[in-house]
Design a protein around this motif. Sequence first.
Motif, PDB file in Angstrom:
ATOM      1  N   GLU A  76       0.823  -1.204   0.000  1.00  0.00           N
ATOM      2  CA  GLU A  76       0.000   0.000   0.000  1.00  0.00           C
ATOM      3  C   GLU A  76       0.862   1.260   0.000  1.00  0.00           C
ATOM      4  O   GLU A  76       0.526   2.246  -0.665  1.00  0.00           O
ATOM      5  CB  GLU A  76      -0.940  -0.014   1.202  1.00  0.00           C
ATOM      6  N   ALA A  77       2.008   1.241   0.719  1.00  0.00           N
ATOM      7  CA  ALA A  77       2.914   2.391   0.718  1.00  0.00           C
ATOM      8  C   ALA A  77       3.503   2.608  -0.668  1.00  0.00           C
ATOM      9  O   ALA A  77       3.631   3.747  -1.124  1.00  0.00           O
ATOM     10  CB  ALA A  77       4.030   2.187   1.743  1.00  0.00           C
ATOM     11  N   ALA A  78       3.852   1.526  -1.359  1.00  0.00           N
ATOM     12  CA  ALA A  78       4.379   1.637  -2.720  1.00  0.00           C
ATOM     13  C   ALA A  78       3.343   2.251  -3.648  1.00  0.00           C
ATOM     14  O   ALA A  78       3.667   3.082  -4.500  1.00  0.00           O
ATOM     15  CB  ALA A  78       4.812   0.268  -3.226  1.00  0.00           C
ATOM     16  N   SER A  79       2.091   1.861  -3.482  1.00  0.00           N
ATOM     17  CA  SER A  79       1.021   2.414  -4.307  1.00  0.00           C
ATOM     18  C   SER A  79       0.843   3.908  -4.042  1.00  0.00           C
ATOM     19  O   SER A  79       0.671   4.694  -4.972  1.00  0.00           O
ATOM     20  CB  SER A  79      -0.279   1.666  -4.031  1.00  0.00           C
ATOM     21  N   LEU A  80       0.896   4.310  -2.785  1.00  0.00           N
ATOM     22  CA  LEU A  80       0.745   5.723  -2.445  1.00  0.00           C
ATOM     23  C   LEU A  80       1.900   6.565  -2.982  1.00  0.00           C
ATOM     24  O   LEU A  80       1.704   7.693  -3.417  1.00  0.00           O
ATOM     25  CB  LEU A  80       0.648   5.895  -0.927  1.00  0.00           C
ATOM     26  N   LEU A  81       3.123   6.004  -2.948  1.00  0.00           N
ATOM     27  CA  LEU A  81       4.299   6.743  -3.391  1.00  0.00           C
ATOM     28  C   LEU A  81       4.567   6.605  -4.888  1.00  0.00           C
ATOM     29  O   LEU A  81       5.478   7.232  -5.409  1.00  0.00           O
ATOM     30  CB  LEU A  81       5.536   6.257  -2.615  1.00  0.00           C
ATOM     31  N   SER A  82       3.815   5.747  -5.561  1.00  0.00           N
ATOM     32  CA  SER A  82       3.995   5.465  -6.989  1.00  0.00           C
ATOM     33  C   SER A  82       5.390   4.918  -7.286  1.00  0.00           C
ATOM     34  O   SER A  82       6.047   5.319  -8.235  1.00  0.00           O
ATOM     35  CB  SER A  82       3.741   6.721  -7.838  1.00  0.00           C
ATOM     36  N   ILE A  83       5.856   4.012  -6.416  1.00  0.00           N
ATOM     37  CA  ILE A  83       7.125   3.329  -6.621  1.00  0.00           C
ATOM     38  C   ILE A  83       6.901   1.837  -6.432  1.00  0.00           C
ATOM     39  O   ILE A  83       5.812   1.411  -6.024  1.00  0.00           O
ATOM     40  CB  ILE A  83       8.223   3.836  -5.656  1.00  0.00           C
ATOM     41  N   SER A  84       7.903   1.021  -6.703  1.00  0.00           N
ATOM     42  CA  SER A  84       7.757  -0.426  -6.570  1.00  0.00           C
ATOM     43  C   SER A  84       7.864  -0.846  -5.103  1.00  0.00           C
ATOM     44  O   SER A  84       8.432  -0.125  -4.265  1.00  0.00           O
ATOM     45  CB  SER A  84       8.830  -1.150  -7.388  1.00  0.00           C
ATOM     46  N   THR A  85       7.336  -2.026  -4.810  1.00  0.00           N
ATOM     47  CA  THR A  85       7.428  -2.541  -3.439  1.00  0.00           C
ATOM     48  C   THR A  85       8.875  -2.851  -3.078  1.00  0.00           C
ATOM     49  O   THR A  85       9.262  -2.723  -1.922  1.00  0.00           O
ATOM     50  CB  THR A  85       6.567  -3.800  -3.260  1.00  0.00           C
ATOM     51  N   GLN A  86       9.686  -3.242  -4.062  1.00  0.00           N
ATOM     52  CA  GLN A  86      11.097  -3.499  -3.800  1.00  0.00           C
ATOM     53  C   GLN A  86      11.805  -2.222  -3.351  1.00  0.00           C
ATOM     54  O   GLN A  86      12.638  -2.247  -2.455  1.00  0.00           O
ATOM     55  CB  GLN A  86      11.785  -4.077  -5.044  1.00  0.00           C
ATOM     56  N   ARG A  87      11.461  -1.080  -3.969  1.00  0.00           N
ATOM     57  CA  ARG A  87      12.064   0.196  -3.569  1.00  0.00           C
ATOM     58  C   ARG A  87      11.649   0.560  -2.152  1.00  0.00           C
ATOM     59  O   ARG A  87      12.459   1.080  -1.372  1.00  0.00           O
ATOM     60  CB  ARG A  87      11.653   1.304  -4.548  1.00  0.00           C
ATOM     61  N   VAL A  88      10.412   0.272  -1.785  1.00  0.00           N
ATOM     62  CA  VAL A  88       9.959   0.526  -0.415  1.00  0.00           C
ATOM     63  C   VAL A  88      10.766  -0.332   0.554  1.00  0.00           C
ATOM     64  O   VAL A  88      11.190   0.140   1.617  1.00  0.00           O
ATOM     65  CB  VAL A  88       8.446   0.262  -0.268  1.00  0.00           C
ATOM     66  N   ARG A  89      11.020  -1.596   0.203  1.00  0.00           N
ATOM     67  CA  ARG A  89      11.807  -2.480   1.072  1.00  0.00           C
ATOM     68  C   ARG A  89      13.243  -1.965   1.236  1.00  0.00           C
ATOM     69  O   ARG A  89      13.827  -2.066   2.316  1.00  0.00           O
ATOM     70  CB  ARG A  89      11.797  -3.901   0.519  1.00  0.00           C
ATOM     71  N   VAL A  90      13.812  -1.407   0.162  1.00  0.00           N
ATOM     72  CA  VAL A  90      15.159  -0.829   0.253  1.00  0.00           C
ATOM     73  C   VAL A  90      15.143   0.370   1.194  1.00  0.00           C
ATOM     74  O   VAL A  90      16.037   0.523   2.045  1.00  0.00           O
ATOM     75  CB  VAL A  90      15.675  -0.430  -1.154  1.00  0.00           C
TER      76      VAL A  90
END
Length: 159
Positions: free
Chosen positions: A7-21
């Motif tokens: 959900e954070a990746a969707s809000l930020l318009s980035i990939s889930t992998q980038r959120v994990r990084v």
Amino acid sequence: MFVSTTEAASLLSISTQRVRVLLKEGRIQGARKINNRVWIIPLHEGMPRIHSRRKGPKPRWSSHQRCGKNTVHFNRNHIGINTTKKNTDLTILSVKEGSSNLATGHEAEIHGPCRIVYQPKKPHSCGATVWIETLAAVTMIDYQEGIFKIDNKWVLSDE
């Protein structure tokens, strides 16, 4: 309100992998890991708060606040008509994203965390004083039409 990495990746318009990084680097403020498995990320004014770095390129994600929040409203007028008049079966639930109506129906299933809001002194933009807010997908069922909506796609029922 807390959200998952997806959900954070969707809000930020980035990939889930980038959120994990970003989580691994400790750059998302207030993020915590529960049960040594799942990350929960707090929202600040509807968006995760990310610490910037001193070096490197500037972030390319959207900095404006996105309204990815679904709101489920109850139509009090239709409830009154259904109880007073015979042979009426008007839909009483409607799902909105921002000001646009996504679906109406008799039954709603929320596929994730949600919260019920009651604000009689500060009503919603449509005038409602009670509503449900969620970032998750909502399935609406309309018994009259025999169809229902999943993630904004209409599906015919088998009945």
